[in-house]
Design an enzyme around this catalytic site. Sequence first.
Site, mmCIF file in Angstrom:
data_model
loop_
_atom_site.group_PDB
_atom_site.id
_atom_site.type_symbol
_atom_site.label_atom_id
_atom_site.label_comp_id
_atom_site.label_asym_id
_atom_site.label_seq_id
_atom_site.Cartn_x
_atom_site.Cartn_y
_atom_site.Cartn_z
ATOM 1 C CG HIS A 276 -5.628 2.072 5.394
ATOM 2 N ND1 HIS A 276 -5.091 2.994 6.253
ATOM 3 C CD2 HIS A 276 -4.684 1.133 5.182
ATOM 4 C CE1 HIS A 276 -3.845 2.623 6.545
ATOM 5 N NE2 HIS A 276 -3.570 1.507 5.909
ATOM 6 C CG ASN B 138 -1.722 1.232 1.397
ATOM 7 O OD1 ASN B 138 -1.767 2.071 0.489
ATOM 8 N ND2 ASN B 138 -2.384 1.379 2.535
ATOM 9 C CD1 TRP B 139 3.486 0.864 -2.750
ATOM 10 C CD2 TRP B 139 3.267 1.735 -4.797
ATOM 11 N NE1 TRP B 139 4.050 -0.029 -3.651
ATOM 12 C CE2 TRP B 139 3.934 0.485 -4.925
ATOM 13 C CE3 TRP B 139 3.029 2.474 -5.968
ATOM 14 C CZ2 TRP B 139 4.344 -0.040 -6.150
ATOM 15 C CZ3 TRP B 139 3.444 1.946 -7.196
ATOM 16 C CH2 TRP B 139 4.089 0.708 -7.274
ATOM 17 C CE LYS B 140 0.007 3.118 4.816
ATOM 18 N NZ LYS B 140 0.141 3.188 6.257
ATOM 19 N N GLY C 248 3.012 -0.987 4.268
ATOM 20 C CA GLY C 248 3.114 0.427 3.926
ATOM 21 C C GLY C 248 4.560 0.786 3.637
ATOM 22 N N GLY C 249 5.227 1.385 4.630
ATOM 23 C CA GLY C 249 6.589 1.915 4.474
ATOM 24 C C GLY C 249 7.560 0.996 3.742
ATOM 25 C CD GLU D 252 -2.622 5.520 6.848
ATOM 26 O OE1 GLU D 252 -2.660 5.571 5.614
ATOM 27 O OE2 GLU D 252 -1.710 4.920 7.482
ATOM 28 C CB SER E 145 5.656 -1.826 11.855
ATOM 29 O OG SER E 145 5.281 -0.472 12.102
ATOM 30 C CD GLU F 96 -3.226 -2.276 7.409
ATOM 31 O OE1 GLU F 96 -2.120 -2.525 6.904
ATOM 32 O OE2 GLU F 96 -3.872 -1.254 7.167
ATOM 33 N N GLY G 217 2.913 2.350 10.773
ATOM 34 C CA GLY G 217 3.886 3.420 10.586
ATOM 35 C C GLY G 217 4.631 3.808 11.850
#
Length: 251
Positions: free
Chosen positions: A95, A10-12, A234-235, A97, A213, A167, A173
């Site tokens: 998600h 997930n490149w956000k 993510g990251g 976010e 993470s 999640e 993150g």
Amino acid sequence: MARDYLMAGNWKMNKTPSEAKALAEAVKAMPKGEGTRKMVAPSFVCIPAVAEVLAGSDVELAAQNMSSVEDGAHTGETSVLMLKELGVSSVILGHSERRHIYGESDEFINAKAKLALQHGLDVVLCIGETLEEREAGKANDVCFAQLEGGLAGIDAAQMAKIVIAYEPVWAIGTGKTATPADAQAVHEACRGKIAELYSQSVADAVIIQYGGSVKPGNVAELMSQKDIDGALVGGASLDAESFASIVAFDK
Ligand code: 13P
């Protein structure tokens, strides 16, 4: 039953179209084990460039969100019809976010999920508790409510097109990962909830990803848990080298 591992990036809100294109080329070239699926979710504006790179490849293309309605006067929104025409096959919904920064409710997420299914898209439905909820001993209950709300009106046959992503909000993150045992406990409980809502065979077939993470150094241990069937990353998905070792976690 043997479930596939779904490793999704997930490149956000990261990567410009040219950067996304380069990363997609790298993901396309990443070796994966048998029984592992690769997926990337670029931002909307990067989807055309990424779709061109991934056409005919073994990498599935997902969007990070979509509108709850098909078309019309919804300034700033993106329709399922637009996503489909670009070759998107899945959409991430709910998600944390979207829930916590943009206030999306289970009902709203459910409307999007039903619309996505109606148009033949797969759905990655994200669930997860906050730190406060975990500390109050409510992790499972929060996830159960998000499952019930997000899956309302979705039938057993449609569940073949649903992936769940657990999640925990406090692990996203932050560099804090749920311990494999803690993650496994929630995954197992959620699979039990799905068995209660549908049937044991639906529950046995559903992929439940872990997200929060996930890194090259913790992925193998997380994936060794019996109810963890992949990762929503993510990251670490923004760097080709680290995503490659996540995709090839069993090598
Ligand atoms: P991080 O891997 O950066 O913690 O993000 C997880 C996530 O939110 C994936 O959807």
